[in-house]
Enzyme design. Structure first.
Site, PDB file in Angstrom:
ATOM      1  N   SER A   1       0.822  -1.197   0.000  1.00 18.88           N
ATOM      2  CA  SER A   1       0.000   0.000   0.000  1.00 18.88           C
ATOM      3  C   SER A   1       0.862   1.256   0.000  1.00 18.88           C
ATOM      4  CB  SER A   1      -0.882  -0.005   1.258  1.00 18.88           C
ATOM      5  OG  SER A   1      -1.419   1.263   1.483  1.00 18.88           O
TER       6      SER A   1
ATOM      7  N   THR B   1       0.510   3.498   1.823  1.00 20.03           N
ATOM      8  CA  THR B   1       0.706   3.967   3.209  1.00 20.03           C
ATOM      9  C   THR B   1       2.129   3.719   3.686  1.00 20.03           C
ATOM     10  OG1 THR B   1      -0.324   1.873   3.807  1.00 20.03           O
ATOM     11  CG2 THR B   1      -1.605   3.853   4.209  1.00 20.03           C
TER      12      THR B   1
ATOM     13  N   TYR C   1      -1.737  -0.169  10.462  1.00 12.76           N
ATOM     14  CA  TYR C   1      -1.979  -0.813   9.162  1.00 12.76           C
ATOM     15  C   TYR C   1      -0.797  -0.542   8.235  1.00 12.76           C
ATOM     16  CZ  TYR C   1      -3.477  -1.210   4.342  1.00 12.76           C
ATOM     17  OH  TYR C   1      -3.526  -1.510   3.005  1.00 12.76           O
TER      18      TYR C   1
ATOM     19  N   LYS D   1       2.338  -3.136   6.563  1.00 16.11           N
ATOM     20  CA  LYS D   1       2.752  -3.238   5.161  1.00 16.11           C
ATOM     21  C   LYS D   1       4.257  -2.981   5.038  1.00 16.11           C
ATOM     22  CE  LYS D   1      -1.217  -4.319   3.439  1.00 16.11           C
ATOM     23  NZ  LYS D   1      -1.441  -5.688   2.917  1.00 16.11           N
TER      24      LYS D   1
ATOM     25  N   LEU E   1     -13.782   5.417   2.074  1.00 12.47           N
ATOM     26  CA  LEU E   1     -14.622   6.529   1.608  1.00 12.47           C
ATOM     27  C   LEU E   1     -15.730   6.102   0.658  1.00 12.47           C
ATOM     28  CD1 LEU E   1     -15.212   9.593   1.430  1.00 12.47           C
ATOM     29  CD2 LEU E   1     -13.541   9.689  -0.438  1.00 12.47           C
TER      30      LEU E   1
ATOM     31  N   GLU F   1      -7.595   9.963  13.063  1.00 17.84           N
ATOM     32  CA  GLU F   1      -6.229   9.631  13.458  1.00 17.84           C
ATOM     33  C   GLU F   1      -5.638   8.608  12.483  1.00 17.84           C
ATOM     34  OE1 GLU F   1      -5.842   8.144  17.433  1.00 17.84           O
ATOM     35  OE2 GLU F   1      -3.639   8.131  17.370  1.00 17.84           O
TER      36      GLU F   1
ATOM     37  N   ASP G   1      -4.648   9.328   9.392  1.00 18.11           N
ATOM     38  CA  ASP G   1      -4.725   9.807   8.006  1.00 18.11           C
ATOM     39  C   ASP G   1      -3.501  10.636   7.644  1.00 18.11           C
ATOM     40  OD1 ASP G   1      -8.320  10.322   7.723  1.00 18.11           O
ATOM     41  OD2 ASP G   1      -7.036   8.700   7.019  1.00 18.11           O
TER      42      ASP G   1
END
Ligand code: WQD
Length: 344
Positions: free
Chosen positions: A126, A128, A151, A155, A202, A298, A300
């Site tokens: 991801s 992220t 999360y 990864k 979303l 929190e 993001d």
């Protein structure tokens, strides 16, 4: 044709990837514990391709059951590992669940690969892992920064585990795919995003609000340093994403990957804000999405979008679906779900 194990194959990206694999003639075995998906997805896949994939209801964290699964489905030639928990906000609340689920499942698979002579591994990673990039669009060479959520950390750690494992076992190969934000649904509306319970992501929240299942969408913050104050992401059609996985498997099976780890960003290269997504969704589908600006969530990050040049050039892959078509497909899928639940 080669047999491919798809863990998390009844999930959102997994199911779309199974369809694309079957379209290319691959035989697919799905392992999924149905913790965030529904067994009916198998029917949806069969309706699209005419082929019901083999399915094993197993938790990848369960080593013994996974070992038995490999015995039963021998000569698997590649693994695509989707099975993981994937909600940023939820991971902040339940870190240990995320570390155990996402990392133990990965380690089990990597330990079982040499035992069952599987040499090819595609990892669902991801964007992220980049945290908040300093430079945008973000390339694969960007520094891996502090992950803003457990999360994202799973990864990052997962990628490290893979790199170390492949380094120690040079005859294996792995392709790490860093997704940006997958949205949309198959054109048939037979499969799509189907989160259990209240959606974390979303788009399912947008579509469920538009159809009246949810009263109001909460927009997590409009005080970010972006043109309209809401977070920016790179939203990519899930079918475009699925097609990249087939290319990755083909690349490894034909030996083009070379016994090492390759890493690719899978994004469109276009950054869009939450408010732009809502506005475009309303315009494309002729519906209203009532929303309210609330506090930031929190975990993001503020803004991220891909530089997909490396995947374009090396994989020969490019995201082709337009934003409008992608948002239309999400809405058609939600409407189809509503019809089905009325019929039940
Ligand atoms: C997108 C934007 C929210 C819900 C994560 C993973 C990523 C991928 C998708 C797996 C953010 C805002 C959201 C809501 C909102 N996972 N939002 N109201 O967190 O960017 O990415 O999920 O494929 O790997 O990192 O996705 O859809 O949760 O959020 O305002 O009800 O929408 O704040 O700015 P995210 P998301």
């Amino acid at each position: 044709m080669a047999k491919i194990l798809v863990t998390g194959g009844t999930g959102f990206i997994g199911s779309h990837t199974v369809v694309e694999l079957q379209k290319k003639g691959f035989e697919v075995v799905i392992v999924d514990n149905l913790s965030n998906s529904n067994i009916d997805v198998l029917l949806g896949i069969e309706k699209i391709t005419g082929i019901r994939p083999a399915f094993e209801n197993i938790d990848c964290v369960d080593y013994v059951s996974m070992d038995r699964m490999f015995e039963k489905h021998n000569n698997i030639e590649a693994i695509i590992h989707f099975a993981a928990s994937k909600a940023v906000g939820e991971s902040v609340e339940k870190p240990l669940h995320y570390y155990r689920n996402n990392l133990v499942s990965l380690i089990n698979l990597l330990q079982l690969m040499p035992i069952h002579k599987v040499k090819n591994f595609v990892f669902s990673s991801s964007c992220t892992v980049y945290g908040q990039p300093d430079v945008l669009p973000v390339t694969e060479n960007a520094p891996i920064k502090f992950a803003m959520s457990p999360y994202g950390n799973t990864k990052q750690i997962g990628e490290e585990i893979i790199r170390d494992t492949i380094h120690a076992n040079p005859c294996y190969q792995s392709i790490i795919l860093r997704y940006f934000n997958p949205i949309g649904a198959h054109a048939s509306a037979e499969i799509g995003e189907l989160p259990n319970g209240v959606p974390n992501n979303l788009l399912p929240f947008v579509t469920q609000t538009a159809i009246g299942l949810r009263k109001q969408l909460q927009v997590y913050g409009n005080d970010y340093n972006t043109p309209d104050g809401s977070c920016i992401r790179d939203y990519i059609h899930v079918v475009d994403l699925a097609k990249a996985h087939v290319i990755a498997v083909q690349r490894m099976l034909t030996g083009q990957a070379g016994c090492r780890v390759e890493t690719f960003n899978l994004g469109t290269g276009r950054g869009l804000s939450v408010l732009e997504i809502i506005e475009t969704f309303e315009k494309v589908n002729g519906v209203k999405v009532p929303y309210k600006i609330v506090a930031r969530r929190e975990g993001d990050i503020e803004k991220v979008w891909a530089d997909p040049t490396y995947a374009n050039n090396v994989l020969g892959w490019t995201a082709t679906e337009t934003l409008e078509e992608t948002l239309r497909s999400s809405w058609v899928w939600e409407q189809n779900l509503a019809k089905r639940s009325k019929a039940e």
